[in-house]
Write a protein that holds these residues in place. Structure first.
Motif, short mmCIF file in Angstrom:
data_model
loop_
_atom_site.label_atom_id
_atom_site.label_comp_id
_atom_site.label_asym_id
_atom_site.label_seq_id
_atom_site.Cartn_x
_atom_site.Cartn_y
_atom_site.Cartn_z
N LEU A 82 3.78 11.05 -5.29
CA LEU A 82 5.07 11.71 -5.51
C LEU A 82 5.11 12.60 -6.74
O LEU A 82 5.69 13.69 -6.67
N PRO A 83 4.50 12.23 -7.87
CA PRO A 83 4.49 13.18 -8.99
C PRO A 83 3.79 14.49 -8.65
O PRO A 83 4.24 15.57 -9.06
N MET A 84 2.72 14.43 -7.85
CA MET A 84 2.04 15.66 -7.44
C MET A 84 2.92 16.48 -6.50
O MET A 84 2.97 17.71 -6.59
N VAL A 85 3.61 15.80 -5.59
CA VAL A 85 4.49 16.51 -4.66
C VAL A 85 5.63 17.18 -5.42
O VAL A 85 5.97 18.34 -5.16
N LEU A 86 6.21 16.49 -6.40
CA LEU A 86 7.28 17.08 -7.19
C LEU A 86 6.80 18.32 -7.95
O LEU A 86 7.50 19.33 -8.00
N ARG A 111 3.70 6.06 -5.43
CA ARG A 111 3.68 6.19 -6.89
C ARG A 111 2.58 7.13 -7.36
O ARG A 111 2.70 7.76 -8.40
N LEU A 112 1.51 7.23 -6.60
CA LEU A 112 0.42 8.12 -6.97
C LEU A 112 0.68 9.57 -6.54
O LEU A 112 0.36 10.51 -7.26
N GLU A 168 0.84 -1.20 0.00
CA GLU A 168 0.00 0.00 0.00
C GLU A 168 0.87 1.25 0.00
O GLU A 168 0.55 2.23 -0.66
N GLN A 169 1.97 1.22 0.73
CA GLN A 169 2.87 2.38 0.79
C GLN A 169 3.50 2.66 -0.58
O GLN A 169 3.61 3.81 -0.99
#
Length: 105
Positions: free
Chosen positions: A56-60, A53-54, A47-48
């Motif tokens: 981290l692109p938004m955080v970046l 993967r879902l 789950e982590q």
């Protein structure tokens, strides 16, 4: 697919096989042999890992917005995501999320 000339209806073959350019396609049994070398080994994700993967692109992207000074405050990013895409407010916002879900070291 492009290198193989499988461009869809206009070439009568793509992911599907077509009888003519107006008809519906049918599954093409030869497709499996073409895509097989491109398929990665299947692995069981935790789950982590899925969550990372879902998100981290938004955080970046959010950190890029901050670095380019397109927003004045990190809270503006969090509020934008809470009100804009429905990020769960009880999570504190996207930029607050990584600090809460990071594994303890």
């Amino acid at each position: 697919m492009v290198k193989a000339g499988r461009l869809g209806q206009k070439t009568l073959v793509g992911f599907y096989k077509y009888k003519d350019q107006q008809g519906r396609g049918e599954p093409d049994p030869t497709l499996a042999g073409i895509v097989k070398p491109l398929i990665r080994k299947q692995e069981k994700l935790t789950e982590q890992q899925i969550s990372s993967r879902l998100f981290l692109p938004m955080v970046l992207e959010a950190t890029r917005v901050l670095a380019e000074r397109k927003v004045r405050d990190p809270r503006d990013v969090d509020l934008g995501l809470i009100y804009g895409i429905g990020f769960p407010p009880f999570k504190g916002g996207l930029l607050f999320w990584p600090t809460r879900s990071a594994p303890a070291s």
